[in-house]
Scaffold this active site. Sequence first.
Site, PDB file in Angstrom:
ATOM      1  N   ARG A 154       0.806  -1.228   0.000  1.00 53.79           N
ATOM      2  CA  ARG A 154       0.000   0.000   0.000  1.00 53.79           C
ATOM      3  C   ARG A 154       0.845   1.287   0.000  1.00 53.79           C
ATOM      4  NH1 ARG A 154      -3.099  -3.383   3.495  1.00 53.79           N
ATOM      5  NH2 ARG A 154      -5.105  -3.917   2.547  1.00 53.79           N
ATOM      6  N   LYS A 206       3.971  11.518 -11.224  1.00 54.33           N
ATOM      7  CA  LYS A 206       3.233  10.590 -12.085  1.00 54.33           C
ATOM      8  C   LYS A 206       3.998   9.283 -12.192  1.00 54.33           C
ATOM      9  CE  LYS A 206       0.644  13.508 -15.324  1.00 54.33           C
ATOM     10  NZ  LYS A 206       0.491  13.814 -16.768  1.00 54.33           N
ATOM     11  N   GLU A 216      11.566  17.848 -24.771  1.00 58.02           N
ATOM     12  CA  GLU A 216      10.899  18.361 -23.573  1.00 58.02           C
ATOM     13  C   GLU A 216      11.479  19.708 -23.155  1.00 58.02           C
ATOM     14  OE1 GLU A 216       8.248  17.181 -22.356  1.00 58.02           O
ATOM     15  OE2 GLU A 216       8.150  15.097 -23.022  1.00 58.02           O
ATOM     16  N   LYS A 246       8.650  23.136 -15.382  1.00 59.49           N
ATOM     17  CA  LYS A 246       7.707  22.083 -15.015  1.00 59.49           C
ATOM     18  C   LYS A 246       7.321  22.184 -13.546  1.00 59.49           C
ATOM     19  CE  LYS A 246       6.333  17.333 -15.229  1.00 59.49           C
ATOM     20  NZ  LYS A 246       6.441  16.022 -15.861  1.00 59.49           N
ATOM     21  N   GLU A 291      -3.416  17.748 -12.284  1.00 58.76           N
ATOM     22  CA  GLU A 291      -3.798  17.933 -13.684  1.00 58.76           C
ATOM     23  C   GLU A 291      -5.288  18.174 -13.852  1.00 58.76           C
ATOM     24  OE1 GLU A 291      -3.013  15.681 -17.916  1.00 58.76           O
ATOM     25  OE2 GLU A 291      -1.591  15.341 -16.297  1.00 58.76           O
ATOM     26  N   ARG A 310      -2.039  22.354 -15.593  1.00 59.80           N
ATOM     27  CA  ARG A 310      -0.963  21.366 -15.777  1.00 59.80           C
ATOM     28  C   ARG A 310      -1.077  20.655 -17.122  1.00 59.80           C
ATOM     29  NH1 ARG A 310       1.411  16.862 -11.522  1.00 59.80           N
ATOM     30  NH2 ARG A 310       2.561  15.626 -13.039  1.00 59.80           N
ATOM     31  N   ASN A 334       1.087  18.787 -21.689  1.00 58.61           N
ATOM     32  CA  ASN A 334       0.783  17.799 -22.718  1.00 58.61           C
ATOM     33  C   ASN A 334       1.030  18.313 -24.135  1.00 58.61           C
ATOM     34  OD1 ASN A 334      -0.051  15.709 -20.969  1.00 58.61           O
ATOM     35  ND2 ASN A 334      -2.068  16.663 -20.740  1.00 58.61           N
ATOM     36  N   HIS A 362       2.029  16.004 -26.935  1.00 56.84           N
ATOM     37  CA  HIS A 362       1.918  14.622 -26.485  1.00 56.84           C
ATOM     38  C   HIS A 362       0.711  13.871 -27.054  1.00 56.84           C
ATOM     39  CE1 HIS A 362       5.123  15.795 -23.857  1.00 56.84           C
ATOM     40  NE2 HIS A 362       5.151  14.617 -23.260  1.00 56.84           N
ATOM     41  N   HIS A 391       2.294  10.809 -28.536  1.00 55.49           N
ATOM     42  CA  HIS A 391       2.085   9.473 -27.978  1.00 55.49           C
ATOM     43  C   HIS A 391       1.539   8.509 -29.022  1.00 55.49           C
ATOM     44  CE1 HIS A 391       1.909  10.498 -23.386  1.00 55.49           C
ATOM     45  NE2 HIS A 391       3.130  10.356 -23.840  1.00 55.49           N
ATOM     46  N   HIS A 429      10.713   8.584 -27.463  1.00 49.85           N
ATOM     47  CA  HIS A 429       9.653   9.443 -26.937  1.00 49.85           C
ATOM     48  C   HIS A 429       9.843  10.895 -27.365  1.00 49.85           C
ATOM     49  CE1 HIS A 429       6.575  10.928 -24.221  1.00 49.85           C
ATOM     50  NE2 HIS A 429       7.450  11.792 -23.746  1.00 49.85           N
TER      51      HIS A 429
END
Length: 517
Positions: free
Chosen positions: A288, A310, A352, A390, A400, A404, A408, A411, A415, A427
């Site tokens: 947990r 994330k 990025e 960032k 987000e 935020r 993206n 992306h 993606h 990427h």
Amino acid sequence: MSHIFLYGPPGTGKSTIGKILARSLDLPFVDIDRVIESNAGMPIAQLMEQQGESTFRDLETSTLKEIVGHAFSVTGSQDQVIALGGGALLRQENRSFVEAHGIVVLLMAELTTLLDRLKNESGKRPLLAGDLREKLASLLEGRREHYSSFAIQSQVDGKTAEQNALQIQTRLGRFHLRAMGKYDVLIQSVGQIGNLSHERGLHNPIVVTDENVAKFHAESVVVSLRNADFTPQVIMIPAGEAYKNLETIQRLWHGFLEQGLDRKSTVIALGGGVIGDMSGFAAATYMRGINWVCVPTTLLSMVDASLGGKTGFDLPEGKNLIGAFYPPKLVLADPEVLMTLPERELISGMAEVVKHGIISDPELFDICSHGLGCVKDDLEQIVKRAMAVKINVIEEDPYERGFRAALNLGHTVGHAVELVSKFELRHGEAIAIGMVAEAQLAERLTVAGKGLSEAIREVLLNVGLPVQIPEELPRQEILSAMRMDKKKNAKAIRFALPAEIGRVELVDVTDLEMVLE
């Protein structure tokens, strides 16, 4: 110990900026002049009038040593932000002492700025009594060589105290995040991981890395941890996005069990974004949730993936569809490790960096426009500036729910292109292609003026990135992957579109065919 000493002429805002800086870094703030006045029971002006400047300078020396010694004995060597008097380091004894116990940041301003700030304070500053302009100009000239000898300088003119504090943080590579759990982001040597983990009360670390990273950096991390009295184990997994799946997560869980990790243990993610995402998710879900530390080793992971908490892994249908927000206890980024990266990997990370320049740092975007050689010459500052962008965004919107989503940019298309290429495109390469496609979309929707996509395209080309979708990739597959994107709502996909360099707008798009026109 690494105290931050703010120094510079009177009127540069050492106390005001220092308080903001200390609050941002979650550190105590001390103004040495206020401590001297408290100890003496009188203002400094009165003290100097009655006892002379020499006595004041002696008090300055003893108070400086008292402040640093008190921090060590009482707070367990906690760093502080310390505002020094404008002449405190003229005495070599003082300068040697502070440079042995921290970093000096010199604040400077133009004479006109200082005059405007000090026009009502000359009576409180004995060395400026009389004709303020004449006295101040003389003081600055007399100390010109002394002030210019400090390596880290910050010009404060034309900026708010908050902007100046952020500029100092960025220059030092030192941040403290608090919106989603408190943790530090530090740009320091990877060899400090042992000491930093010990200072934070972390226990029983296990290092998760991949085959490529291990041969360059695993030994130095393990040695650092051992030198801090830890007995670390290492779990090595295959390298690459293709292994960012549930099977690898299960392998990590079983590895944690085999090594006897309990709820007080710590996972140290040593590698790029794939390692960080999976190690963080495995830590978030094991028993947990246990502590984890991120030590990014790629440019892309330093400026993007390691920040914001994330974590997750991919499904065959799309990237990062399973995950959790679970912040680390520390992010330690060492730009020196980037020297071991293959050229293509370093270039991939530049996507990025350019993206962060587009979002809110036009100067960073301009630096990138000069090409990869210019970037390599100042890689540490590039990392710090891109990280700062960032961090500002995720602190404003940690989960987000709003702005935020600006991160993206590139992306949604990127993606999809990455997935359809079966990860033949890295990427960053896919994100670069996505940024150009989405900038062109912004122009078609009149979110951006004509020419913006070309400006972005040119900068990406200058750092060696691709800018168009390979002809062999089926457009319908790309559209299908976009429709599966996690940023969709019931009727539309939310795009982060560039409006200009330094500003992004969030736009819901229903006609996806338009995106690839």
